[in-house]
Scaffold this active site. Structure first.
Site, PDB file in Angstrom:
ATOM      1  N   LYS A   1       0.833  -1.204   0.000  1.00 33.32           N
ATOM      2  CA  LYS A   1       0.000   0.000   0.000  1.00 33.32           C
ATOM      3  C   LYS A   1       0.865   1.250   0.000  1.00 33.32           C
ATOM      4  CE  LYS A   1      -4.071  -2.119   1.753  1.00 33.32           C
ATOM      5  NZ  LYS A   1      -5.066  -2.399   2.722  1.00 33.32           N
TER       6      LYS A   1
ATOM      7  N   GLU B   1      -2.423   7.319   7.818  1.00 38.93           N
ATOM      8  CA  GLU B   1      -3.130   8.278   6.975  1.00 38.93           C
ATOM      9  C   GLU B   1      -4.301   8.889   7.721  1.00 38.93           C
ATOM     10  OE1 GLU B   1      -3.987   5.884   3.455  1.00 38.93           O
ATOM     11  OE2 GLU B   1      -5.912   5.290   4.256  1.00 38.93           O
TER      12      GLU B   1
ATOM     13  N   ARG C   1      -6.798  -8.649  -8.966  1.00 39.60           N
ATOM     14  CA  ARG C   1      -7.449  -9.962  -9.124  1.00 39.60           C
ATOM     15  C   ARG C   1      -8.925  -9.749  -9.446  1.00 39.60           C
ATOM     16  NH1 ARG C   1     -10.394  -9.707  -4.207  1.00 39.60           N
ATOM     17  NH2 ARG C   1      -9.252  -8.575  -2.617  1.00 39.60           N
TER      18      ARG C   1
END
Ligand code: ADP
Ligand code: ADP
Ligand code: MG
Length: 485
Positions: free
Chosen positions: A116, A200, A291
């Site tokens: 990430k 974050e 995916r």
């Protein structure tokens, strides 16, 4: 076209992929563990190879055994489904080394997106809008406190390698930071083998809106519109719908372009999903799932695109069958994840023998299932046994259709979360389409489901059965609404 495809997965998604193979005339190979000897996907496959004992770590997660099964059966493609090997770039690399096509994106794109932190850095460079925060791994709590102070509390601590809602923790204030950082790092290490954690801004009550993309190996990449996945419990999705009620046509268009930008930045092909949070006209890129997604059927229902088929075609080196302007949406689609869990036991997983099983059918209904009557639902894997998907001309009709389908769905011998879905489909807030990711706690949904199941049991005891139970839902909801004022 690929000549034979091995499906490195189990349950409903393995069946889903085999169906696409069948329509393309591609023979299929199932790999299975001790617990899945009699599973539907094993029966469906043309060939089957036993790969180990029940725990996934001894079967579905053993890369060498899966590759060996492909070589042994002469499969020239492996479809990983979702979970297990799906986002494992090491496995994709092993496939390539053995001249087996991994049916998914290129390895560098997987590597970039599985972190990430790295993907955020690369998205910022490309001009994709992300959640404010830092793009470094934080291990020192003093540094964490300084950063959080700058961003402003509350903040979110997130495992860089995380997935499935695991390793995401909200920190309310400075006094919680040290303990929270410790525990998320430990969890990240044990769940994902990587203790990188970043910080974050916590976005209060956002929507989860994601975009499906698909590209081929010839430089074409399109988006296949959005999905609203804000009905979440502990950051995990339970109900998805499309089109999202939260975004305007202008925002939809802008987000679709951002999703394509994100994918193209990664050099992406095959199917993938760009997840965003959306709030008050602003959107923030969260991550890209490299995916096929659990909730892909709702996209198929409103666009007519068969995503699994496109995946197989793209992996075979063919060009996409669609251009962006070919993709139009029609009507509305909703998916309910049918999980085997007991509402009266804290919604804990509830595996066991399925003694009765009858799927709903009729107009606009699709059931993607990995189970059948008599199947022993194993305790070792995901608690999701099936997905119930409906399509209708518009959202109100889709909700009524879903209620009808839930009522028809008969699963006996094990407990399921069908009552949860019944309560949501009858809930005025959901019906109004004004929910966000805090919908379940904010509306006491889980408490109401427990009450509903208890009333349903009592009604059945009195010989009143279905009609009385349905009436009980309305009563419970009315009571809860008046309590809330
Ligand atoms: P989707 O958006 O497709 O629903 P989820 O995050 O719910 O994605 O994950 C789909 C499945 O994959 C779930 O069964 C989940 O447990 C599993 N999964 C997703 N990410 C990971 C991961 N990083 N590690 C292990 N399992 C994962
Ligand atoms: P995962 O890989 O586990 O799917 P995501 O980054 O996609 O993790 O986040 C999963 C969910 O967690 C989101 O859909 C959202 O509900 C919640 N979430 C993640 N980041 C934040 C944030 N910064 N603020 C508020 N909620 C968040
Ligand atoms: Mg996610």
């Amino acid at each position: 076209m690929l000549s034979k495809v091995l499906i490195a997965n189990r349950g409903e998604i393995a069946v889903r992929i085999m169906r696409a193979c069948k329509e393309l005339g591609i023979p299929t190979v199932a790999v299975y563990s001790d617990a899945d000897k009699t599973a539907l996907f094993v029966r469906y496959a043309d060939e089957k190879i036993h790969i180990g004992s029940a725990p996934a770590a001894q079967s579905y997660l053993v890369k060498e055994k899966i590759i060996e099964a492909a070589l042994q059966t002469g499969a020239d493609g492996i479809h990983p489904g979702y979970g297990f090997m799906a986002e494992n770039s090491e496995f994709a690399t092993m496939c390539a080394k053995n001249n087996i096509e991994f049916i998914g994106p290129p390895v560098p794109a997987m590597e970039l997106m599985c972190s990430k932190i790295d993907s955020k850095i690369s998205m910022i460079k490309a001009g994709v809008s992300v959640v404010p925060g830092v793009t470094e791994a934080i291990s020192d709590h003093e540094r964490a406190k300084n950063i959080a102070h700058e961003i402003g509390y509350p903040v979110m601590l997130k495992a860089s390698a995380g997935g499935g809602g695991i390793g995401i923790v909200k920190v309310e204030n400075e006094s919680e930071m040290e303990k929270a950082l410790e525990s998320v790092r430990r969890l990240a290490k044990s769940s994902f083998g990587d203790d990188a954690v970043f910080i974050e801004k916590y976005i209060h009550e956002p929507h989860h809106v994601e975009f499906q993309v698909i590209g081929d190996k010839h430089g074409h990449l399109i988006h296949v519109f959005d999905r609203e996945c804000s009905v979440q419990r502990r950051n995990q999705k339970l109900i998805e719908e499309t089109p999202s009620q939260a975004i305007s046509p202008e925002i939809r268009e802008a987000m679709g372009e951002q999703a394509k930008l994100a994918a193209n930045t990664a050099g992406y092909y095959n199917a993938g999903t760009c997840e965003f949070m959306y709030k008050d006209g602003k959107y923030y890129f969260l991550e890209m799932n490299t995916r096929l997604q659990v909730e892909h059927p709702i996209t198929e229902m409103i666009t007519g695109v068969d995503l699994a088929r496109e995946q197989l075609r793209v992996a075979s080196g063919l060009e996409l069958e669609y251009k962006q302007e070919d993709i139009k949406t029609k009507g509305h689609s909703i998916e309910c994840r049918i999980n085997f869990e007991d509402p009266l036991n804290k919604f804990m997983p509830c595996p066991g023998k399925i003694t009765r099983y009858a799927e709903p059918s009729g107009p606009g209904i699709r059931v993607d299932s990995g189970i059948y009557q008599g199947f022993q639902f194993p305790p070792y894997y995901d608690s999701m046994g099936a997905k119930l998907i409906v399509w209708a001309e518009d959202r109100p009709r889709a909700i009524e259709r879903m209620k009808r389908a839930l009522w028809e769905f008969q699963i006996g011998g094990v407990k399921t979360n069908i009552p949860f879905h019944e309560v949501v489909m009858n809930d005025p807030v959901f019906k109004a389409g004004i929910y966000n990711t805090s919908y379940i706690p904010n509306n006491n949904i889980m408490e109401r489901v427990v009450k509903y199941v208890e009333e349903k049991k009592a009604a059945a005891g009195n010989g009143k059965k279905v009609a009385a139970a349905m009436a009980a839902v309305e009563t419970v909801i009315a009571a809860s609404q008046s309590q809330q004022g």
